[in-house]
Design an enzyme around this catalytic site. Structure first.
Site, PDB file in Angstrom:
ATOM      1  N   ASP A  51       2.542 -38.818   1.003  1.00 45.32           N
ATOM      2  CA  ASP A  51       1.952 -37.622   0.414  1.00 45.32           C
ATOM      3  C   ASP A  51       3.017 -36.643  -0.050  1.00 45.32           C
ATOM      4  O   ASP A  51       3.738 -36.071   0.760  1.00 45.32           O
ATOM      5  CB  ASP A  51       1.037 -36.956   1.445  1.00 45.32           C
ATOM      6  CG  ASP A  51       0.205 -35.842   0.845  1.00 45.32           C
ATOM      7  OD1 ASP A  51       0.415 -35.516  -0.332  1.00 45.32           O
ATOM      8  OD2 ASP A  51      -0.655 -35.306   1.552  1.00 45.32           O
ATOM      9  N   ASP A  71       2.325 -34.586  -9.463  1.00 42.24           N
ATOM     10  CA  ASP A  71       1.772 -34.844  -8.133  1.00 42.24           C
ATOM     11  C   ASP A  71       1.273 -36.271  -8.012  1.00 42.24           C
ATOM     12  O   ASP A  71       0.250 -36.638  -8.581  1.00 42.24           O
ATOM     13  CB  ASP A  71       0.631 -33.866  -7.862  1.00 42.24           C
ATOM     14  CG  ASP A  71       0.064 -34.003  -6.454  1.00 42.24           C
ATOM     15  OD1 ASP A  71       0.769 -34.553  -5.584  1.00 42.24           O
ATOM     16  OD2 ASP A  71      -1.071 -33.569  -6.229  1.00 42.24           O
TER      17      ASP A  71
END
Length: 463
Positions: free
Chosen positions: A121, A340
């Protein structure tokens, strides 16, 4: 901290890096493997159909977008880490077959090393795993088959004291401190309602260099989670923190490995055996290897921590620069853009989104329109006549004259049999825009944290 990245990474070892054209420089790499393999303990569930799969991804992306909005502007206090210049890497692959849109890594932690599957992540500070420490009659979240890190069996496990200054600097640490020697506790809350609770510790992780040598990274901050819950963790043992924070694994590893990390994401609907990679380290390009890598600057402003922001100067469609207000790209105001890997779909602030949607959909009006929410423009191609060259080229223009041109399949996506959609979503203005992992696929992305630079070039992500 983030909602989890819709990409699952599996750290399984080293293989040659084609995109870098590496010479003898030592690097570390981890493989990203599809999420429906035996590594996932039989948890993989194929989606009933692609549209349902994308709706689930969109649901998670909106939670993540909420998290990003809440986190931007927070400052992270940091401690300095040291390194020795070696580098390493890991393979990566799509998690679409597990109906998550995430990637996993196989991670080795402790002495002797214990192996786990973690969600990677880019928006999380903390690396944590399902863990037991001085615990009696503990239950195992997620069932008996989930892996557990037995901290008491690791000679390198060292809890952070709640009375220490380090505890105060760590994200989501609790203020409670029963005794000076008590462990520093945390309560991580994710935007979708998922959570992880446990204690912070300093630990050692084991990585394999490109030379084949196995080495330990010491002093890595990890979370020993005694309890956690949420759909994000249904197929994993925890999270690998890759955010831009001095508490994250990414910063620790890059300090050890030349200041850089990179990843290459295969198509999210690639065959099961397709894989990309997550690499740590500085690679050089031999004189006989031509690189197509372009570069732009990373906006390494504490106000943008822990995300990786870039300066977009505009978007063009079909070679025509769209009339998008500059404030949309201004990170110092209410706009800006982050890259992202934790978001599946790209989300553009409303003024940019409307301009892009209009320009992309105009040449596709001849096809029968299909209503497939949450997408605003979908069309039926079952009658034939559709070719990718009908779709104008989308280009994101970046500071330094860099130009990112994703393939058409990354923004006109298959969501059902015979149905395609413009796979970009709107973010209500004011908002920061997000370049998601589907738009990033089939490119190598290199994050040079020491020099504040982002590099990118097309890549098959293969061996």
């Amino acid at each position: 901290m983030s909602f989890l990245l819709p990409i699952f990474l599996f750290l399984v070892g080293f293989f040659p890096n084609p995109a870098f054209c590496e010479n003898a420089v030592s690097s570390m790499r981890f493989e990203l493997i599809h999420s429906d393999g035996p590594e996932l303990l039989g948890t993989a569930i194929k989606p009933e159909n692609r549209l349902k799969h994308f709706r689930e991804l969109v649901h998670r992306d909106f939670y993540r977008k909420k998290m990003v909005s809440e986190m931007l502007g927070r400052r992270r206090r940091a401690t300095e880490l040291s390194g020795d210049g070696n580098s390493f890497a890991m393979p990566m692959s799509s998690g679409a077959y597990a109906r998550t849109g995430q990637y996993f890594v196989r991670f080795q932690v402790g002495t002797p090393a214990q192996k786990f599957l973690l969600v990677a992540d880019t928006g999380s500070d903390l690396t944590w795993m399902n863990c037991r420490y001085r615990c009696r009659n503990c239950t195992n979240p997620g069932g008996r088959r989930r892996r557990v890190f037995h901290a008491d069996s690791s000679s390198s496990f060292s809890p952070v004291k709640c009375s220490s200054a380090a505890c105060q600097r760590l994200p989501f640490s609790l203020t409670t401190c029963p005794a000076p020697e008590s462990p520093c506790a945390y309560d991580y809350r994710y935007a979708d309602g998922s959570y992880a609770k446990g204690i912070f510790a300093d630990e050692s992780t084991t990585v394999t260099l490109s030379s084949g040598e196995r080495v330990k990274l010491k002093g890595v901050v990890i979370g020993c989670s005694s309890s956690f819950d949420g759909s994000s963790f249904r197929a994993a043992d925890g999270v690998l923190g890759l955010a831009r924070s001095n508490h994250s694994f990414a910063v620790k590893a890059t300090d050890h490995a030349g200041g850089k990390f990179s990843y290459c994401l295969v198509d999210h609907l690639s065959p099961k055996n397709a894989s990309g990679y997550l690499s740590f380290g500085s690679a050089t390009t031999p004189s006989d290897c031509k690189s197509a890598m372009q570069h732009t600057r990373l906006l390494l402003d504490p106000l943008l921590d822990p995300f990786y922001a870039v300066q977009v100067t505009g978007i063009s469609v079909g070679g025509i620069l769209l009339p998008i207000p500059r404030v949309v790209w201004d990170a110092s105001s209410q706009g800006g853009v982050i890259l992202d890997s934790g978001s599946s779909l790209t989300m553009l602030a409303e003024p940019a989104y409307r301009a892009v949607l209009s320009a992309l959909s105009a040449p596709l009006m001849a096809f029968p329109k299909v209503d497939n929410k949450p997408f605003d423009f979908c069309f039926n191609v079952s009658g034939g006549g559709y070719k990718e060259d009908l779709v104008p080229i989308l280009a994101v223009h970046l500071d330094g004259a860099a130009r990112f041109e994703p393939p058409v399949k990354s923004y006109v996506i298959d969501v059902a049999d015979g149905v395609k959609c413009i796979g970009i979503l709107s973010a209500s203005w004011p908002a920061i825009s997000t370049i998601g992992n589907i738009l990033q696929q089939n490119f190598l992305w290199e994050f040079d944290l020491h020099n504040g630079r982002l590099g990118f070039e097309p890549s098959t992500c293969g061996p």
